[in-house]
Write a protein that holds these residues in place. Structure first.
Motif, PDB file in Angstrom:
ATOM      1  N   ILE A  85       3.375 -16.774   4.101  1.00 22.03           N
ATOM      2  CA  ILE A  85       4.745 -15.161   4.582  1.00 22.03           C
ATOM      3  C   ILE A  85       4.630 -14.151   3.592  1.00 22.03           C
ATOM      4  CG2 ILE A  85       6.799 -14.337   5.077  1.00 22.03           C
ATOM      5  CD1 ILE A  85       7.849 -16.509   5.876  1.00 22.03           C
ATOM      6  N   GLY A  86       4.302 -14.661   2.648  1.00 18.47           N
ATOM      7  CA  GLY A  86       3.509 -13.695   1.846  1.00 18.47           C
ATOM      8  C   GLY A  86       2.273 -13.406   1.753  1.00 18.47           C
ATOM      9  N   ARG A  87       1.581 -14.250   1.971  1.00 18.04           N
ATOM     10  CA  ARG A  87      -0.002 -13.578   2.360  1.00 18.04           C
ATOM     11  C   ARG A  87      -0.387 -13.270   3.109  1.00 18.04           C
ATOM     12  NH1 ARG A  87      -4.128 -18.989   0.923  1.00 18.04           N
ATOM     13  NH2 ARG A  87      -5.131 -16.962   0.817  1.00 18.04           N
ATOM     14  N   ILE A  88       0.288 -13.641   4.208  1.00 17.20           N
ATOM     15  CA  ILE A  88       0.485 -12.498   5.397  1.00 17.20           C
ATOM     16  C   ILE A  88       1.126 -11.156   5.709  1.00 17.20           C
ATOM     17  CG2 ILE A  88       0.993 -13.241   8.398  1.00 17.20           C
ATOM     18  CD1 ILE A  88       0.962 -15.847   8.638  1.00 17.20           C
ATOM     19  N   TYR A  89       1.933 -11.051   5.105  1.00 16.27           N
ATOM     20  CA  TYR A  89       2.354  -9.869   4.860  1.00 16.27           C
ATOM     21  C   TYR A  89       1.758  -8.700   3.767  1.00 16.27           C
ATOM     22  CZ  TYR A  89       6.426  -6.379   4.553  1.00 16.27           C
ATOM     23  OH  TYR A  89       6.841  -5.323   4.264  1.00 16.27           O
ATOM     24  N   SER A  90       1.284  -9.513   2.883  1.00 18.93           N
ATOM     25  CA  SER A  90       0.161  -8.502   2.498  1.00 18.93           C
ATOM     26  C   SER A  90      -0.687  -8.432   3.323  1.00 18.93           C
ATOM     27  CB  SER A  90      -0.156  -9.682   0.365  1.00 18.93           C
ATOM     28  OG  SER A  90       0.971 -10.042   0.369  1.00 18.93           O
ATOM     29  N   PHE A  91      -1.558  -8.663   3.800  1.00 18.62           N
ATOM     30  CA  PHE A  91      -2.254  -8.938   4.587  1.00 18.62           C
ATOM     31  C   PHE A  91      -2.446  -7.481   5.061  1.00 18.62           C
ATOM     32  CE2 PHE A  91      -4.177  -9.195   8.603  1.00 18.62           C
ATOM     33  CZ  PHE A  91      -5.749  -8.626   8.044  1.00 18.62           C
ATOM     34  N   LEU A  92      -0.910  -8.074   6.287  1.00 19.12           N
ATOM     35  CA  LEU A  92      -0.610  -6.872   7.337  1.00 19.12           C
ATOM     36  C   LEU A  92      -0.371  -5.399   6.389  1.00 19.12           C
ATOM     37  CD1 LEU A  92       1.202  -8.831   9.739  1.00 19.12           C
ATOM     38  CD2 LEU A  92      -0.749  -7.889  10.291  1.00 19.12           C
ATOM     39  N   ARG A  93      -0.153  -5.561   5.079  1.00 22.86           N
ATOM     40  CA  ARG A  93       0.326  -3.801   4.531  1.00 22.86           C
ATOM     41  C   ARG A  93      -0.361  -3.077   4.035  1.00 22.86           C
ATOM     42  NH1 ARG A  93       6.269  -2.912   4.599  1.00 22.86           N
ATOM     43  NH2 ARG A  93       5.370  -0.662   3.919  1.00 22.86           N
ATOM     44  N   ASP A  94      -1.406  -4.324   3.532  1.00 25.44           N
ATOM     45  CA  ASP A  94      -2.536  -3.797   2.739  1.00 25.44           C
ATOM     46  C   ASP A  94      -3.596  -3.080   3.390  1.00 25.44           C
ATOM     47  OD1 ASP A  94      -1.127  -4.846   0.458  1.00 25.44           O
ATOM     48  OD2 ASP A  94      -2.191  -5.651  -0.293  1.00 25.44           O
ATOM     49  N   THR A  95      -3.974  -3.816   4.466  1.00 24.67           N
ATOM     50  CA  THR A  95      -4.906  -3.427   5.135  1.00 24.67           C
ATOM     51  C   THR A  95      -4.576  -2.186   6.685  1.00 24.67           C
ATOM     52  OG1 THR A  95      -4.603  -5.153   6.996  1.00 24.67           O
ATOM     53  CG2 THR A  95      -6.431  -5.865   5.058  1.00 24.67           C
ATOM     54  N   PHE A  96      -3.760  -2.015   6.725  1.00 26.26           N
ATOM     55  CA  PHE A  96      -2.622  -1.420   7.506  1.00 26.26           C
ATOM     56  C   PHE A  96      -2.977   0.079   6.918  1.00 26.26           C
ATOM     57  CE2 PHE A  96       1.188   1.036   8.649  1.00 26.26           C
ATOM     58  CZ  PHE A  96       1.063   1.017  10.144  1.00 26.26           C
ATOM     59  N   GLY A  97      -2.691   0.001   5.424  1.00 24.77           N
ATOM     60  CA  GLY A  97      -1.865   1.525   4.815  1.00 24.77           C
ATOM     61  C   GLY A  97      -3.446   2.259   4.779  1.00 24.77           C
ATOM     62  N   GLU A  98      -4.776   0.731   4.029  1.00 22.90           N
ATOM     63  CA  GLU A  98      -5.589   1.974   4.388  1.00 22.90           C
ATOM     64  C   GLU A  98      -6.207   1.734   5.763  1.00 22.90           C
ATOM     65  OE1 GLU A  98     -10.763   0.487   2.483  1.00 22.90           O
ATOM     66  OE2 GLU A  98      -8.931  -1.261   2.837  1.00 22.90           O
ATOM     67  N   ILE A  99      -5.954   1.804   6.663  1.00 16.20           N
ATOM     68  CA  ILE A  99      -6.585   2.102   8.494  1.00 16.20           C
ATOM     69  C   ILE A  99      -6.310   3.491   8.642  1.00 16.20           C
ATOM     70  CG2 ILE A  99      -6.585   1.207  10.416  1.00 16.20           C
ATOM     71  CD1 ILE A  99      -7.272  -1.182   9.751  1.00 16.20           C
ATOM     72  N   VAL A 100      -4.541   3.086   8.447  1.00 18.02           N
ATOM     73  CA  VAL A 100      -4.193   4.392   8.608  1.00 18.02           C
ATOM     74  C   VAL A 100      -3.938   5.914   7.656  1.00 18.02           C
ATOM     75  CG1 VAL A 100      -2.499   3.840   9.871  1.00 18.02           C
ATOM     76  CG2 VAL A 100      -1.768   4.068   7.514  1.00 18.02           C
ATOM     77  N   ALA A 101      -4.553   5.628   6.513  1.00 14.84           N
ATOM     78  CA  ALA A 101      -5.104   6.924   5.657  1.00 14.84           C
ATOM     79  C   ALA A 101      -6.062   6.885   5.641  1.00 14.84           C
ATOM     80  CB  ALA A 101      -4.628   6.086   4.333  1.00 14.84           C
TER      81      ALA A 101
END
Length: 374
Positions: A146-162
């Protein structure tokens, strides 16, 4: 910058500001990418993050929670994995015209490939409906996954929208809990005001159907309507007051509304019901006066003539006052109905990243005009 380079600059309008697109990216290219890839990508990320947040638990909780709760978490995690594979992954495969966004998308794509061949593959090795004998292994797997999936989603999402050309913030804002909260507030305000807009469009038609003929008759006759003719109109005014005030107060209570938007809505929420109440009271006073005058019949011809003149005067004065109040209410409804679409457009322009450009993509809320059998 040369004149040719100046002419080649491309801008997009974001609310009240213009944003320059990167060199070589046309408005048409970005518009197509935004609709086909970027907005679906952002919505897929947000949907996956919100769903996974419902399953976030500490390792201790995962190891010691009940079997029922564990199964709930497991099903949510499986749904997130499926959403990422069917909805998110296709949006990460399409290249971007924006160089910075293309870099962020490529990083997310490669990170997802790694996540698929490790975490997601291990999760999908178990069936959707797991047996009691598999529960201990699933508990340990969830602790690791769960932690690895959540980290992937939050980290890559932040980079894409930024790196989105419409973005006003860096990745820290999008990684914070404030961003999804802003999204929720803006989307809910938009949906609620859109409902109010559709309600007012229907309300305007109902008002004309109900009071148009009545106003014409009162203007021609100079008399107030009979009790039977007024009963339905009075009931309509009561329901209008209750229904409209409830919807306006619902909008005023939303967190996403701005201070300068509250004033006109607050004004209408007082003015319209106050005028409706005054109209009902005006008819009640006039009807009482007319009924009393009719019951006090004079014996002499002069008294009867004077009574008839008084009766005509009451009808004339009361009907003119009621027509004035009806016109005031109708004007307020019309002005409010004209203001709300402009407000709706303003809300859409400032919604974070304009994630849902098409109003049809916003789930409709039920419309109730507060009138039975309407």
């Amino acid at each position: 910058m040369s004149p040719a380079e100046t002419l080649a600059r491309q801008f997009i309008q974001i609310g009240d500001r213009q944003v320059e697109l990167p060199h070589g990216v046309s408005v048409a290219d970005w518009a197509l990418e935004r609709i086909r890839t970027q907005n679906p990508c952002i919505r897929s990320y947000l949907g996956s993050i919100r769903l996974l947040e419902e399953a976030l638990e500490s390792n201790y909780a995962l190891l010691h929670c009940s079997s029922r709760r564990l199964l709930q978490i497991w099903r949510k995690v499986r749904r997130v994995c499926r959403l990422m594979q069917t909805e998110l992954a296709p949006t990460l495969e399409a290249p971007s015209h924006v160089p910075a966004l293309e870099t962020a998308r490529r990083n997310a794509y490669y990170a997802f490939q790694v996540l698929t061949t490790t975490v997601i593959r291990d999760i999908e090795a178990y069936p959707y409906r797991i047996s009691e004998t598999d529960l201990p292994a699933v508990r340990r797997l969830l602790c690791l996954s769960i932690g690895r999936i959540y980290s992937f989603l939050r980290d890559t999402f932040g980079e894409i929208v930024a790196t989105d050309p419409r973005s006003l913030h860096d990745s820290d804002y999008y990684l914070s809990r404030r961003f999804p909260q802003d999204i929720d507030e803006a989307e809910w305000l938009y949906a609620t005001v859109d409902q109010l807009n559709r309600y007012l469009q229907g309300l305007g038609k109902l008002w004309i159907d109900q009071f148009g003929p009545l106003k014409n008759q009162m203007s021609a006759d100079g008399m107030i309507p009979s009790l039977a003719a007024w009963a339905e109109s009075a009931a309509f005014l009561d329901l209008l007051t209750e229904g409209l005030v409830a919807k306006l107060r619902e909008v005023l209570a939303l967190a996403g509304i701005r201070y300068d938007e509250m004033e006109p809505i607050d004004t209408y929420s007082f003015e319209i019901p106050h005028s409706c109440k005054s109209l009902i009271e005006a008819y009640g006073i006039a009807r009482t006066s007319i009924d009393r005058l009719k019951s006090n019949r004079a014996d002499s011809a002069e008294g009867q003539r004077q009574g008839l003149e008084d009766l005509i005067t009451i009808h004339e004065v009361a009907s003119n006052h009621m027509l004035e109040l009806m016109t005031r209410i109708e004007r307020a409804i019309r002005d409010l109905a004209a203001y709300v679409p402009l407000w709706l457009d303003s809300i859409e322009k400032r919604r974070a990243l304009m994630l849902t450009k098409n109003p049809d993509e916003t789930p409709p809320l039920p419309i109730d005009f507060g009138r039975k059998n309407a």
